[in-house]
Design a protein around this motif. Structure first.
Motif: not given
Length: 302
Positions: A155-172, A198-207
């Motif tokens: 099992t490999r582990v990836c730790l995702l240090r997320t910034g301010i997620v920009l989305s029209k559906s919620g968040g900051a 980070v744009h919401i599209d990028d964060i899901v594509q990063i994952i």
């Protein structure tokens, strides 16, 4: 591929589920499984307990669970909830992964750029080590330590240090919109603090990028390559909305209203995604204005 997702009804998790539900077999951990089914339909499996999950048949785990860090004052009780909602779930996942005879191939576990603590203009990549030992750092440090205990040859582990997620559906961004749409927005404090977004599209594509590249592991800053100051962010948001940004919010007012939580808005981090860039990830949105334009076209008035 069979993927287990915690936090599947949150901002990032729900976007992931919608992107993946017709491509992968998904199991969502939720305290209210009926709400998951109502939201996403019968194409996903919802469970209330990890005891209902056979980790020998899970390919990947995406761990996004946690009480929202913004929204309530950081009382002693609220701090405990913020910590325990992340730590308990992560510890339980890791225990289940380690007990499996054929464990998941990858754990992608959420964290945040709060790991670095309050910083100023220092440019921060993943190898930065001069952390400010404040509450966000303490929360994220233990969160990451718990997740890392799942690492093994299987099992490999990836730790995702997320910034301010920009989305029209919620968040900051959704919280910021009403005053800016009314022409009542402006910088926060002196506006010199950096916002790593980070744009919401990028964060899901990063994952998805981390999921599909089996050589990748370790820490990844999930932020766009071009952090901006709060003053720059405020001006660009106002321009996209065709509104002025003339009314700054004094720092003392935020401190009165929010207490210690005000540090999230008044102190910043200038974070860059060095490891993602090195790994070959191509950002869809590198610059703030195109990201805001994409999210807010047609949103200039209430």
């Amino acid at each position: 591929m069979h993927i287990l997702i915690t936090g599947g009804t949150g901002l990032i998790g729900s976007t992931l589920v919608k992107r993946w539900q017709n491509h992968y077999k998904l199991t969502i951990l939720s305290r209210t499984p009926q709400n998951v089914t109502a939201r996403f339909g019968d194409g996903v499996t919802a469970v209330a307990s990890l005891a209902d999950v056979d980790f020998n048949n899970i390919t990947a785990v995406i761990n996004l669970a946690g009480e929202p860090i913004v929204g309530k004052r950081w009382s002693k009780r609220q701090k405990q909830e913020l910590c325990h909602s992340r730590w308990r779930c992560t510890a339980s996942l890791v225990d289940a992964i380690n007990r499996a005879s054929t464990p998941p191939q990858v754990l992608i576990s959420g964290s945040a750029i709060g790991f670095y603590g309050a910083q100023h203009t220092q440019l921060i990549s993943e190898d930065f080590s001069h952390y400010h030992d404040d509450f966000p750092h303490q929360l994220c440090e233990r969160w990451e330590m718990l997740a890392q205990e799942a690492a093994s040859p299987q099992t490999r582990v990836c730790l995702l240090r997320t910034g301010i997620v920009l989305s029209k559906s919620g968040g900051a961004l959704k919280k910021m919109l009403p005053p800016f749409q009314l022409g009542l927005g402006g910088r926060i404090g002196n506006g010199e603090q950096y916002m790593s977004w980070v744009h919401i599209d990028d964060i899901v594509q990063i994952i998805e990028f981390l999921l599909l590249h089996p050589t990748l592991q370790g820490v990844f800053n999930a932020t766009a390559p071009t952090p901006v100051t709060n003053a720059q962010f405020s001006q660009e948001l106002a321009q996209v909305l065709h509104r002025p940004a003339l009314l700054p919010i004094p720092a003392f007012m935020l401190n009165l209203l929010l207490g210690e939580m005000a540090t999230l808005l008044l102190d910043g981090q200038r974070v860059i995604p060095a490891n993602l860039i090195k790994a070959g990830y191509q950002f869809r949105f590198k610059e703030l204005k195109p990201a805001l334009t994409d999210l807010l076209s047609g949103q200039s008035a209430l």
